[in-house]
Design an enzyme around this catalytic site. Sequence first.
Site, PDB file in Angstrom:
ATOM      1  N   GLY A  20       0.773  -1.248   0.000  1.00 29.23           N
ATOM      2  CA  GLY A  20       0.000   0.000   0.000  1.00 29.23           C
ATOM      3  C   GLY A  20       0.798   1.289   0.000  1.00 29.23           C
ATOM      4  N   ILE A  64      -5.295  18.960  -9.573  1.00 29.04           N
ATOM      5  CA  ILE A  64      -4.324  18.134 -10.288  1.00 29.04           C
ATOM      6  C   ILE A  64      -2.905  18.532  -9.894  1.00 29.04           C
ATOM      7  CG2 ILE A  64      -3.425  17.473 -12.547  1.00 29.04           C
ATOM      8  CD1 ILE A  64      -6.388  18.239 -13.543  1.00 29.04           C
ATOM      9  N   THR A  65      -2.250  17.612  -9.213  1.00 31.98           N
ATOM     10  CA  THR A  65      -0.879  17.892  -8.823  1.00 31.98           C
ATOM     11  C   THR A  65       0.033  17.372  -9.916  1.00 31.98           C
ATOM     12  OG1 THR A  65      -1.682  16.567  -6.999  1.00 31.98           O
ATOM     13  CG2 THR A  65       0.068  18.137  -6.526  1.00 31.98           C
ATOM     14  N   HIS A 121      12.812   2.030  -1.631  1.00 27.92           N
ATOM     15  CA  HIS A 121      13.883   1.106  -1.912  1.00 27.92           C
ATOM     16  C   HIS A 121      14.943   1.753  -2.814  1.00 27.92           C
ATOM     17  CE1 HIS A 121      15.554  -2.859  -2.283  1.00 27.92           C
ATOM     18  NE2 HIS A 121      15.722  -2.615  -3.560  1.00 27.92           N
TER      19      HIS A 121
HETATM   20  P1  GDP Z   1       2.268  -0.720  -3.381  1.00 26.03           P
HETATM   21  O1  GDP Z   1       2.718  -1.799  -4.314  1.00 26.03           O
HETATM   22  O2  GDP Z   1       2.926  -0.889  -2.041  1.00 26.03           O
HETATM   23  O3  GDP Z   1       2.418   0.657  -3.917  1.00 26.03           O
HETATM   24  O4  GDP Z   1       0.726  -0.987  -3.074  1.00 26.03           O
HETATM   25  P2  GDP Z   1      -0.555  -0.253  -3.702  1.00 26.03           P
HETATM   26  O5  GDP Z   1      -0.755   1.074  -3.079  1.00 26.03           O
HETATM   27  O6  GDP Z   1      -0.483  -0.313  -5.173  1.00 26.03           O
HETATM   28  O7  GDP Z   1      -1.705  -1.201  -3.145  1.00 26.03           O
HETATM   29  C1  GDP Z   1      -1.785  -2.570  -3.495  1.00 26.03           C
HETATM   30  C2  GDP Z   1      -3.223  -3.018  -3.386  1.00 26.03           C
HETATM   31  O8  GDP Z   1      -3.683  -2.938  -2.026  1.00 26.03           O
HETATM   32  C3  GDP Z   1      -4.185  -2.163  -4.204  1.00 26.03           C
HETATM   33  O9  GDP Z   1      -5.132  -2.998  -4.772  1.00 26.03           O
HETATM   34  C4  GDP Z   1      -4.801  -1.257  -3.164  1.00 26.03           C
HETATM   35  O10 GDP Z   1      -6.115  -0.845  -3.506  1.00 26.03           O
HETATM   36  C5  GDP Z   1      -4.821  -2.134  -1.941  1.00 26.03           C
HETATM   37  N1  GDP Z   1      -4.785  -1.355  -0.701  1.00 26.03           N
HETATM   38  C6  GDP Z   1      -3.900  -0.410  -0.370  1.00 26.03           C
HETATM   39  N2  GDP Z   1      -4.154   0.090   0.846  1.00 26.03           N
HETATM   40  C7  GDP Z   1      -5.256  -0.549   1.298  1.00 26.03           C
HETATM   41  C8  GDP Z   1      -6.023  -0.468   2.502  1.00 26.03           C
HETATM   42  O11 GDP Z   1      -5.768   0.317   3.417  1.00 26.03           O
HETATM   43  N3  GDP Z   1      -7.083  -1.327   2.596  1.00 26.03           N
HETATM   44  C9  GDP Z   1      -7.411  -2.203   1.629  1.00 26.03           C
HETATM   45  N4  GDP Z   1      -8.450  -3.005   1.833  1.00 26.03           N
HETATM   46  N5  GDP Z   1      -6.707  -2.288   0.486  1.00 26.03           N
HETATM   47  C10 GDP Z   1      -5.655  -1.483   0.319  1.00 26.03           C
END
Ligand code: GDP
Length: 374
Positions: A96, A117-118, A141
Amino acid sequence: DSQLTVQELANKLDKNSSEIIMKLMKMGTMATINQEISFEIASLVASEYGFELVIAEGDNSEELEIETLMEIEEDKEEDLKQRPPVVTVMGHVDHGKTSLLDAIRKTDVTSGEAGGITQHIGASEVNINGQKIVFLDTPGHEAFTSMRARGAQVTDIAILVVAADDGIMPQTVEAINHSKAAGVPLIVAINKIDKPSANPDKVKQELADQGLLVEDWGGEVIAVPVSAKKKEGIDTLLEMVLLVAEMEELRANPDKRAVGTVIEAELDKGRGPVATVLVQGGTLRVGDPIVAGLAFGKVRAMINSKGKRVKVAGPSTAVEILGLSEVPQGGDQFVSVPNDKIARNVAEKRQQIARDEMLKSNQRMSLDDFFSQM
Ligand code: GDP
Ligand code: MG
């Protein structure tokens, strides 16, 4: 060609000549105290001490002068002012990181004002109760590995995102090790607490196994339960960032020529080389001559993280700059210098050194190839 003796270089660097001779030996150059060495070699030695060798301008252009471009000299205590923290988000894939950064950006009301829009410049700023926090968009990372490999330290605080339904994973451990190695304080965001399968206690146990004992278990590690999706816990997380920033006493001298690090850079079809830089000390202004890695130029325009043109950028400000001669690399240092001539001079010397180095390593490689075939 400008030359100086080992003794002269030692004097300029305020070092023992025997120390300089040792350094030269490590670089494969045998030299005695009164021997003249080339500008390139002298530059390499100087750079190890964080100094840049510059050919002085004016009447005596043969004289080599040392400019303290690399910001190794301590700022005077009274010149230091508080500066905002620069934060990197790290964690395992899909835990996330991107969602959290999005949620954080939306917390900042001001970014929603001007159309919402940023512009993407590789970094974003949020204001919490009038206090600024800078977030680097680069995956934590990379920010650590590529930047640190080049000797750059841009992060003050790392947010470690751990999905509460998944726990500590290989990249989480890597992130912990990176922040430890860099000596950067870590705040854990236990994410996805909205999920029925979320198990924050399991995350805390696994953190403890990694030597990170959270506060409510008697340790010192701050862990905040959040849901990036539901935008819960974000305010608390940001308050913790400010708290840690306060404890870190982050300060910089705004009243000098700017120094900082290139966060990312690319060649834009219409605008030429574009670099997002983080100003870490001093103040950068439109019109300033700068050197960034092998590139040089005069800052033609600066764009902040809200997509607005700005004329000045102080410590802990990320701006996109236009006007460079070529595309620098992420992790390159940038420094504002007194005039265009010095900027060009330093960059050209660096390019020459880079070319020589490449040539040398190519030669070495072909020799190795040669021997490997025997
Ligand atoms: P990253 O790879 O760490 O950048 O992760 P992303 O932000 O792309 O999130 C990966 C997946 O987890 C996506 O489908 C998001 O919608 C989901 N996700 C992220 N945060 C949350 C959260 O707080 N709750 C839920 N249920 N899903 C989340
Ligand atoms: Mg992502």
